[in-house]
Design a protein around this motif. Structure first.
Motif, PDB file in Angstrom:
ATOM      1  N   TYR A   1       0.844  -1.192   0.000  1.00  0.00           N
ATOM      2  CA  TYR A   1       0.000   0.000   0.000  1.00  0.00           C
ATOM      3  C   TYR A   1       0.884   1.248   0.000  1.00  0.00           C
ATOM      4  O   TYR A   1       2.029   1.205   0.440  1.00  0.00           O
ATOM      5  N   SER A   2       0.316   2.349  -0.441  1.00  0.00           N
ATOM      6  CA  SER A   2       0.997   3.640  -0.300  1.00  0.00           C
ATOM      7  C   SER A   2      -0.058   4.697  -0.030  1.00  0.00           C
ATOM      8  O   SER A   2      -1.197   4.592  -0.476  1.00  0.00           O
ATOM      9  N   GLY A   3       0.333   5.703   0.750  1.00  0.00           N
ATOM     10  CA  GLY A   3      -0.605   6.756   1.095  1.00  0.00           C
ATOM     11  C   GLY A   3      -0.054   7.635   2.193  1.00  0.00           C
ATOM     12  O   GLY A   3       1.154   7.886   2.244  1.00  0.00           O
ATOM     13  N   THR A   4      -0.937   8.070   3.089  1.00  0.00           N
ATOM     14  CA  THR A   4      -0.530   9.028   4.123  1.00  0.00           C
ATOM     15  C   THR A   4      -1.076   8.653   5.493  1.00  0.00           C
ATOM     16  O   THR A   4      -2.128   8.028   5.623  1.00  0.00           O
ATOM     17  N   LEU A   5      -0.316   9.059   6.510  1.00  0.00           N
ATOM     18  CA  LEU A   5      -0.754   9.023   7.902  1.00  0.00           C
ATOM     19  C   LEU A   5      -0.716  10.452   8.398  1.00  0.00           C
ATOM     20  O   LEU A   5       0.311  11.130   8.296  1.00  0.00           O
ATOM     21  N   GLU A   6      -1.843  10.910   8.921  1.00  0.00           N
ATOM     22  CA  GLU A   6      -1.967  12.280   9.423  1.00  0.00           C
ATOM     23  C   GLU A   6      -2.152  12.235  10.931  1.00  0.00           C
ATOM     24  O   GLU A   6      -3.004  11.496  11.437  1.00  0.00           O
ATOM     25  N   VAL A   7      -1.331  12.992  11.645  1.00  0.00           N
ATOM     26  CA  VAL A   7      -1.406  13.075  13.105  1.00  0.00           C
ATOM     27  C   VAL A   7      -1.444  14.546  13.512  1.00  0.00           C
ATOM     28  O   VAL A   7      -1.045  15.421  12.752  1.00  0.00           O
ATOM     29  N   GLU A   8      -1.920  14.787  14.720  1.00  0.00           N
ATOM     30  CA  GLU A   8      -1.947  16.162  15.220  1.00  0.00           C
ATOM     31  C   GLU A   8      -0.536  16.751  15.208  1.00  0.00           C
ATOM     32  O   GLU A   8      -0.295  17.773  14.593  1.00  0.00           O
ATOM     33  N   VAL A   9       0.398  16.113  15.923  1.00  0.00           N
ATOM     34  CA  VAL A   9       1.796  16.524  15.954  1.00  0.00           C
ATOM     35  C   VAL A   9       2.639  15.259  15.966  1.00  0.00           C
ATOM     36  O   VAL A   9       2.440  14.387  16.812  1.00  0.00           O
ATOM     37  N   LEU A  10       3.554  15.147  15.019  1.00  0.00           N
ATOM     38  CA  LEU A  10       4.421  13.976  14.958  1.00  0.00           C
ATOM     39  C   LEU A  10       5.381  14.012  16.132  1.00  0.00           C
ATOM     40  O   LEU A  10       6.124  14.971  16.317  1.00  0.00           O
ATOM     41  N   GLY A  11       5.376  12.965  16.944  1.00  0.00           N
ATOM     42  CA  GLY A  11       6.150  12.929  18.179  1.00  0.00           C
ATOM     43  C   GLY A  11       7.656  12.845  17.943  1.00  0.00           C
ATOM     44  O   GLY A  11       8.133  12.343  16.929  1.00  0.00           O
ATOM     45  N   ASP A  12       8.407  13.326  18.919  1.00  0.00           N
ATOM     46  CA  ASP A  12       9.874  13.299  18.847  1.00  0.00           C
ATOM     47  C   ASP A  12      10.404  11.874  18.798  1.00  0.00           C
ATOM     48  O   ASP A  12      11.416  11.620  18.140  1.00  0.00           O
ATOM     49  N   ASP A  13       9.755  10.924  19.484  1.00  0.00           N
ATOM     50  CA  ASP A  13      10.214   9.536  19.442  1.00  0.00           C
ATOM     51  C   ASP A  13      10.192   9.008  18.010  1.00  0.00           C
ATOM     52  O   ASP A  13      11.147   8.374  17.556  1.00  0.00           O
ATOM     53  N   PHE A  14       9.108   9.257  17.282  1.00  0.00           N
ATOM     54  CA  PHE A  14       9.006   8.820  15.892  1.00  0.00           C
ATOM     55  C   PHE A  14      10.060   9.527  15.044  1.00  0.00           C
ATOM     56  O   PHE A  14      10.707   8.905  14.201  1.00  0.00           O
ATOM     57  N   ARG A  15      10.227  10.801  15.271  1.00  0.00           N
ATOM     58  CA  ARG A  15      11.220  11.567  14.503  1.00  0.00           C
ATOM     59  C   ARG A  15      12.626  10.995  14.703  1.00  0.00           C
ATOM     60  O   ARG A  15      13.402  10.902  13.764  1.00  0.00           O
ATOM     61  N   LYS A  16      12.951  10.587  15.932  1.00  0.00           N
ATOM     62  CA  LYS A  16      14.279  10.034  16.205  1.00  0.00           C
ATOM     63  C   LYS A  16      14.390   8.585  15.753  1.00  0.00           C
ATOM     64  O   LYS A  16      15.354   8.220  15.067  1.00  0.00           O
TER      65      LYS A  16
ATOM     66  N   GLY B   1      18.701  19.071  24.002  1.00  0.00           N
ATOM     67  CA  GLY B   1      17.319  18.745  23.668  1.00  0.00           C
ATOM     68  C   GLY B   1      16.870  19.286  22.319  1.00  0.00           C
ATOM     69  O   GLY B   1      15.676  19.367  22.051  1.00  0.00           O
ATOM     70  N   VAL B   2      17.816  19.631  21.446  1.00  0.00           N
ATOM     71  CA  VAL B   2      17.493  20.142  20.110  1.00  0.00           C
ATOM     72  C   VAL B   2      17.544  18.983  19.119  1.00  0.00           C
ATOM     73  O   VAL B   2      18.498  18.211  19.110  1.00  0.00           O
ATOM     74  N   LEU B   3      16.490  18.863  18.285  1.00  0.00           N
ATOM     75  CA  LEU B   3      16.457  17.830  17.252  1.00  0.00           C
ATOM     76  C   LEU B   3      17.073  18.369  15.968  1.00  0.00           C
ATOM     77  O   LEU B   3      16.746  19.465  15.526  1.00  0.00           O
ATOM     78  N   PHE B   4      17.952  17.556  15.376  1.00  0.00           N
ATOM     79  CA  PHE B   4      18.599  17.913  14.124  1.00  0.00           C
ATOM     80  C   PHE B   4      18.225  16.891  13.059  1.00  0.00           C
ATOM     81  O   PHE B   4      18.301  15.684  13.299  1.00  0.00           O
ATOM     82  N   GLU B   5      17.837  17.388  11.894  1.00  0.00           N
ATOM     83  CA  GLU B   5      17.536  16.520  10.763  1.00  0.00           C
ATOM     84  C   GLU B   5      18.796  16.362   9.932  1.00  0.00           C
ATOM     85  O   GLU B   5      19.403  17.342   9.519  1.00  0.00           O
TER      86      GLU B   5
END
Length: 185
Positions: free
Chosen positions: A65-80, A91-95
């Protein structure tokens, strides 16, 4: 039999750890609060072969499948964990543009109504996610929430070609669904 389906909730992700003793291995599921919408379309083409002036053979290729997941705010745990962002000692996140693609399982639930059914839980076994766009707007007379949306690709697993699993509230695994990524009995 359910009469209607609505209400995405209880989204979790579990980082894929690869094959361990020929078994698919995942980390402990981590909750993703604030799920708004999941929209996935089947991926894969149909194959039609004609012979003797008729449709001789038809098959659908299942590439997930392909598509999208929409959330209120993407959490820092997922981002990391999944997007590879790095947190420094302040405590600064770097991409990092060189962050590797991380595969994960996506678990969640849709609400069902009718005939004593309360929910249908799902697990997509092999997902990847893109970075969400940055968006926001000024507050006016009313506040319009801005959501984080990631593009998702849910692929079949390499070892057994399983793409997803679902369970209704009558399943033996329904109550423990979010404790670990489900395995086939």
């Amino acid at each position: 039999m359910a009469k209607i389906k609505y209400g995405l909730s209880n989204c979790y992700y579990a980082k894929y750890n690869g094959l361990v003793q020929n078994e698919e291995s995942y980390s402990q599921p981590v909750q993703m609060p604030g799920s708004v919408a999941l929209t996935l379309d089947p991926s894969g083409e149909s194959v039609d072969e004609y012979a003797d002036n008729i449709l001789w053979f038809h098959s659908d290729v299942n590439n997930g499948y392909s598509g999208t997941l929409e959330v209120e705010v993407l959490g820092d745990d997922f981002r990391k964990d999944i997007l590879g962002e790095e947190e420094d000692t302040n405590g600064v996140l770097f991409e990092n543009s060189d962050a590797p693609v991380v595969e994960f399982a996506l678990l969640g639930q849709f609400q069902l109504e009718g005939d004593n059914e309360t929910g249908k839980r799902f697990c997509l076994f092999r997902c990847t996610a893109s970075r969400p766009p940055m968006n926001g707007s000024t507050k006016e007379a009313t506040i319009t929430p801005q959501h984080d949306t990631v593009n998702l690709t849910a692929m079949p697993r390499v070892s057994d070609h399983m793409t997803k699993a679902t369970a209704k509230n009558t399943s033996n695994q329904y109550n423990t669904w979010f404790n670990a990524v489900v395995t086939k009995a």
